[in-house]
Each structure stands twice: as C-alpha cells, then as structure tokens.
Design a protein around this motif. Structure first.
Motif, PDB file in Angstrom:
ATOM      1  N   THR A  46       0.829  -1.214   0.000  1.00 51.96           N
ATOM      2  CA  THR A  46       0.000   0.000   0.000  1.00 51.96           C
ATOM      3  C   THR A  46       0.868   1.271   0.000  1.00 51.96           C
ATOM      4  O   THR A  46       0.494   2.270  -0.594  1.00 51.96           O
ATOM      5  N   LYS A  47       2.044   1.201   0.635  1.00 51.01           N
ATOM      6  CA  LYS A  47       2.942   2.375   0.592  1.00 51.01           C
ATOM      7  C   LYS A  47       3.388   2.622  -0.847  1.00 51.01           C
ATOM      8  O   LYS A  47       3.508   3.766  -1.286  1.00 51.01           O
ATOM      9  N   ALA A  48       3.648   1.529  -1.583  1.00 42.30           N
ATOM     10  CA  ALA A  48       4.098   1.668  -2.976  1.00 42.30           C
ATOM     11  C   ALA A  48       3.001   2.327  -3.826  1.00 42.30           C
ATOM     12  O   ALA A  48       3.294   3.148  -4.692  1.00 42.30           O
ATOM     13  N   ILE A  49       1.751   1.997  -3.527  1.00 41.08           N
ATOM     14  CA  ILE A  49       0.636   2.589  -4.278  1.00 41.08           C
ATOM     15  C   ILE A  49       0.667   4.110  -4.151  1.00 41.08           C
ATOM     16  O   ILE A  49       0.405   4.843  -5.089  1.00 41.08           O
ATOM     17  N   LEU A  50       1.042   4.586  -2.970  1.00 42.05           N
ATOM     18  CA  LEU A  50       1.051   6.030  -2.705  1.00 42.05           C
ATOM     19  C   LEU A  50       2.415   6.682  -2.939  1.00 42.05           C
ATOM     20  O   LEU A  50       2.612   7.841  -2.596  1.00 42.05           O
ATOM     21  N   GLY A  51       3.357   5.924  -3.478  1.00 42.77           N
ATOM     22  CA  GLY A  51       4.690   6.486  -3.735  1.00 42.77           C
ATOM     23  C   GLY A  51       5.431   6.809  -2.451  1.00 42.77           C
ATOM     24  O   GLY A  51       6.188   7.779  -2.386  1.00 42.77           O
ATOM     25  N   LEU A  52       5.206   6.016  -1.416  1.00 44.82           N
ATOM     26  CA  LEU A  52       5.831   6.312  -0.111  1.00 44.82           C
ATOM     27  C   LEU A  52       6.991   5.365   0.231  1.00 44.82           C
ATOM     28  O   LEU A  52       7.440   5.342   1.360  1.00 44.82           O
ATOM     29  N   THR A  53       7.441   4.584  -0.752  1.00 42.07           N
ATOM     30  CA  THR A  53       8.556   3.674  -0.452  1.00 42.07           C
ATOM     31  C   THR A  53       9.890   4.417  -0.618  1.00 42.07           C
ATOM     32  O   THR A  53       9.971   5.415  -1.333  1.00 42.07           O
ATOM     33  N   GLN A  54      10.918   3.894   0.046  1.00 37.80           N
ATOM     34  CA  GLN A  54      12.224   4.553  -0.024  1.00 37.80           C
ATOM     35  C   GLN A  54      12.828   4.399  -1.422  1.00 37.80           C
ATOM     36  O   GLN A  54      12.514   3.434  -2.127  1.00 37.80           O
ATOM     37  N   PRO A  55      13.737   5.328  -1.805  1.00 36.57           N
ATOM     38  CA  PRO A  55      14.311   5.266  -3.152  1.00 36.57           C
ATOM     39  C   PRO A  55      15.060   3.959  -3.447  1.00 36.57           C
ATOM     40  O   PRO A  55      15.168   3.565  -4.608  1.00 36.57           O
ATOM     41  N   GLY A  67      -7.887   7.130 -14.214  1.00 36.18           N
ATOM     42  CA  GLY A  67      -7.254   7.346 -15.520  1.00 36.18           C
ATOM     43  C   GLY A  67      -5.751   7.548 -15.487  1.00 36.18           C
ATOM     44  O   GLY A  67      -5.088   7.465 -16.526  1.00 36.18           O
ATOM     45  N   ASP A  68      -5.177   7.847 -14.313  1.00 33.93           N
ATOM     46  CA  ASP A  68      -3.722   8.038 -14.229  1.00 33.93           C
ATOM     47  C   ASP A  68      -3.052   6.784 -13.695  1.00 33.93           C
ATOM     48  O   ASP A  68      -3.632   6.075 -12.876  1.00 33.93           O
ATOM     49  N   ASP A  69      -1.809   6.560 -14.134  1.00 31.39           N
ATOM     50  CA  ASP A  69      -1.008   5.511 -13.497  1.00 31.39           C
ATOM     51  C   ASP A  69      -0.197   6.203 -12.398  1.00 31.39           C
ATOM     52  O   ASP A  69       0.725   6.980 -12.690  1.00 31.39           O
ATOM     53  N   LEU A  70      -0.550   5.948 -11.150  1.00 30.70           N
ATOM     54  CA  LEU A  70       0.095   6.662 -10.031  1.00 30.70           C
ATOM     55  C   LEU A  70       1.605   6.454 -10.008  1.00 30.70           C
ATOM     56  O   LEU A  70       2.353   7.310  -9.544  1.00 30.70           O
ATOM     57  N   LEU A  71       2.055   5.302 -10.516  1.00 23.30           N
ATOM     58  CA  LEU A  71       3.501   5.029 -10.474  1.00 23.30           C
ATOM     59  C   LEU A  71       4.273   5.908 -11.467  1.00 23.30           C
ATOM     60  O   LEU A  71       5.486   6.022 -11.380  1.00 23.30           O
ATOM     61  N   LEU A  73       3.343   9.197 -11.964  1.00 30.03           N
ATOM     62  CA  LEU A  73       3.148  10.615 -11.626  1.00 30.03           C
ATOM     63  C   LEU A  73       4.361  11.195 -10.914  1.00 30.03           C
ATOM     64  O   LEU A  73       5.076  10.497 -10.199  1.00 30.03           O
ATOM     65  N   GLY A  74       4.571  12.497 -11.112  1.00 30.95           N
ATOM     66  CA  GLY A  74       5.662  13.189 -10.424  1.00 30.95           C
ATOM     67  C   GLY A  74       5.299  13.437  -8.966  1.00 30.95           C
ATOM     68  O   GLY A  74       4.140  13.263  -8.579  1.00 30.95           O
ATOM     69  N   LYS A  75       6.311  13.877  -8.186  1.00 33.33           N
ATOM     70  CA  LYS A  75       6.100  14.080  -6.741  1.00 33.33           C
ATOM     71  C   LYS A  75       4.993  15.100  -6.468  1.00 33.33           C
ATOM     72  O   LYS A  75       4.182  14.932  -5.563  1.00 33.33           O
ATOM     73  N   LYS A  76       4.988  16.183  -7.272  1.00 33.19           N
ATOM     74  CA  LYS A  76       4.032  17.262  -7.033  1.00 33.19           C
ATOM     75  C   LYS A  76       2.599  16.775  -7.281  1.00 33.19           C
ATOM     76  O   LYS A  76       1.699  17.025  -6.473  1.00 33.19           O
ATOM     77  N   GLU A  77       2.423  16.037  -8.388  1.00 32.46           N
ATOM     78  CA  GLU A  77       1.078  15.532  -8.716  1.00 32.46           C
ATOM     79  C   GLU A  77       0.625  14.511  -7.669  1.00 32.46           C
ATOM     80  O   GLU A  77      -0.535  14.464  -7.281  1.00 32.46           O
ATOM     81  N   MET A  78       1.581  13.720  -7.216  1.00 29.80           N
ATOM     82  CA  MET A  78       1.264  12.682  -6.229  1.00 29.80           C
ATOM     83  C   MET A  78       0.836  13.319  -4.903  1.00 29.80           C
ATOM     84  O   MET A  78      -0.059  12.821  -4.215  1.00 29.80           O
ATOM     85  N   ARG A  79       1.491  14.437  -4.572  1.00 33.37           N
ATOM     86  CA  ARG A  79       1.161  15.112  -3.313  1.00 33.37           C
ATOM     87  C   ARG A  79      -0.283  15.631  -3.317  1.00 33.37           C
ATOM     88  O   ARG A  79      -0.925  15.727  -2.289  1.00 33.37           O
ATOM     89  N   LYS A  80      -0.768  15.976  -4.523  1.00 32.60           N
ATOM     90  CA  LYS A  80      -2.159  16.472  -4.643  1.00 32.60           C
ATOM     91  C   LYS A  80      -3.158  15.345  -4.361  1.00 32.60           C
ATOM     92  O   LYS A  80      -4.256  15.581  -3.913  1.00 32.60           O
ATOM     93  N   ILE A  81      -2.754  14.125  -4.670  1.00 27.62           N
ATOM     94  CA  ILE A  81      -3.665  12.978  -4.486  1.00 27.62           C
ATOM     95  C   ILE A  81      -3.585  12.454  -3.055  1.00 27.62           C
ATOM     96  O   ILE A  81      -4.586  12.180  -2.411  1.00 27.62           O
TER      97      ILE A  81
END
Ligand code: ATP
Length: 269
Positions: A46-55, A67-71, A73-81
């Motif tokens: 679930t962390k990976a879904i939200l882009g919250l995993t470590q680099p 309609g978007d592939d969350l993986l 998306l850039g950091k800024k767009e992800m922060r909006k979601i």
C-alpha cells in the motif's frame, strides 16, 4: 476506481524481491481486506501505491486511479492525491504527527488545506469528528502535543482527520490494533458508516480476520510477498483454495473457540 496490475517491489541494495505480482481492483463504496502474517508485504504494497517507499526500493507495475497511473506521476502531482483523494491511516500513529505542534494546530491546518475551509470551521469540524471517535473532551485533546497522548488516542485523531477529509479511498493499516475492544468496535462502525454514507472505498489491512469479514467485500491474502488468494469474501472464507488461507481461517476459528470456552468456564454455575 483503483486498479493494481502486476505490482512488484525489489530491494535494489539487497537484490531481494519483497513483493511479486500483486493484482487487485477496488471499486467505489467497496472495502478490500488485506490479510497475511507479519512481513508478508501488506504495508509495503500500500505504501508503494502512494509512492511512499524509499528510493532504494524499485516499484514496477501499474496503479491506475481515475485514468492516471500513479507510479508514473511526479512528486508534485502525487502530493495532490495523497492526503486529499487517498488518505493513509498508519499503524504507527506517532510518526504521522509533528511533535512540535499541538494536535489542534495540526488537525486544523490539514483540514483547512484539504477542504479549503476557514480555521474556525476546521476547528468545529475537528471537534465533531473527535467526538465521533468517542473522545470525551475534544477541546482538551486539541490543546495537547502528540507525546502527551496515548497511541490509541493518536490513532483515533488520525482516523478523525481522514473521516473529515472524506477522501475517495482510505488505506487503513492495522487501524484497530492499538485500541481497546470497545473503541475498536466504534472504529469499525465508523468505517462501515464511511463506506455506506460517503461512498469512500477502503483498503483495510488487518491481522483480525473477524474485522475483515465484517467490513470487506473482497479479500487479498498475502504470504512471503506473494498474493496467494484473492476474491469475494464469502467465497474465500467459505471455500479457501490455498492451504495457507485454510490455516488462517482455522487458526481464527480455534482462537474464537478457546475464547468462548474460557468465557464459559468463568460463567457462574
Ligand atoms: N524500507 C524497506 N527496505 C527494505 N525492506 C523493507 C522495507 N520495508 C519493509 N521491508 C521488508 O518488506 C517485507 C514486507 O514488509 P511489510 O511491512 O510490508 O509486511 P507486513 O505484511 O505489513 O507486516 P506487519 O503485519 O508486521 O506490518 C519484510 O520482509 C520487510 O522486512
């Protein structure tokens, strides 16, 4: 609403696969339960879904949301979601709050930012949501710093924020573990209310098959980073295909039986 396809996570440093080929769909107004033993990959999925995993962790596959592939998306767009359209309620509530600010200022700021309301309105809403979480003196709680509150209380504050924001999806990672059984029951009821009244979809990670059975319509069973079973809750629970799922269900039945036997022993004759 959310479609996860072939999600895998690799630890690039250790060259180990942590999660392999997870696939599921989450519909509006539905709850997906994710169960499995400790370390099976529930949280990290679930962390990976939200882009919250470590680099150092490489995430591959697709996570389609509106309609978007969350993986992709850039950091800024992800922060909006994150936080507004998909909220995560963490296992470790303490890490979700800043120790330097009172609960009131953090709750009010989050609600103002996500709901575009005034500070006064955010304060009123914070109190209403805290009361729903069975917090008796919400005004006092708002004056406190995170370290002055118990883990269970922080957990309830975090759930109250998510309830107030009313996102499209709430991902709740073991949200009832730190709570006593009465509060657990209230929290489960709140999740039921959210789903039925607000159309919020929920991903509910839990060790407690009873809670998952009560809340979820579909269930995903994980073992050693793999998805071993996925389907409608009634099908999986009444007719599990995998030995591991049978084992989980059997263990729960045994626990329930020993509990009721113990209760019976305590009954006055
Ligand atoms: N940041 C990380 N870097 C490397 N490995 C990690 C990281 N986070 C988790 N892992 C590993 O990934 C695997 C899955 O962990 P995860 O926390 O998702 O399990 P879980 O099923 O949620 O367990 P629990 O029920 O105890 O929370 C574990 O082997 C864990 O050690």
């Amino acid at each position: 609403m959310l479609k996860v396809k072939g999600l895998s996570i690799t630890d690039e440093r250790k060259k180990t696969v942590l999660v392999e080929n997870v696939n599921f769909t989450l519909d509006r107004n539905h709850c997906l339960g994710i169960v499995g033993e400790s370390g099976s990959g529930k949280s990290i999925t679930t962390k990976a879904i939200l882009g919250l995993t470590q680099p150092s962790l490489k995430v591959t596959g697709h996570v389609y949301f509106d309609g978007d592939d969350l993986l992709q998306l850039g950091k800024k767009e992800m922060r909006k979601i994150r936080g507004k359209r998909i909220c995560m309620i963490l296992q470790d509530a303490m890490s979700a709050f800043d120790p330097l600010y009172t609960m009131g200022s953090q709750m009010i700021e989050t609600l103002c930012e996500n709901l575009e309301i005034s500070k006064k309105e955010a304060r009123v809403l914070s109190i209403i949501e805290l009361e729903k979480m069975q917090i008796k003196e919400p005004e006092q709680v708002l004056k406190k710093y995170p370290h002055q509150l118990s883990g269970g209380m922080l957990q309830r504050c975090m759930i109250a924020i998510a309830m107030a924001v009313k996102p499209d999806i709430i991902i709740a990672d073991e949200p009832t573990t730190a709570l006593d059984s009465i509060t657990q029951n209230e929290v489960v009821k709140e999740f039921e209310r959210l789903r039925s009244e607000l159309d919020t979809a929920v991903i509910f990670i839990s060790h407690d098959l009873g809670v998952v059975q009560r809340l979820a319509q579909t269930v995903l069973v994980m073992k050693d980073g793999k998805q071993v079973e996925y389907g409608k809750i009634e099908d999986v629970f009444s007719n599990p295909e995998q030995d591991y799922t049978k084992f989980l269900i059997h263990t729960r039945e045994q626990l329930t039986k020993s509990f009721s036997d113990a209760m019976r022993k305590d009954d006055p004759v």
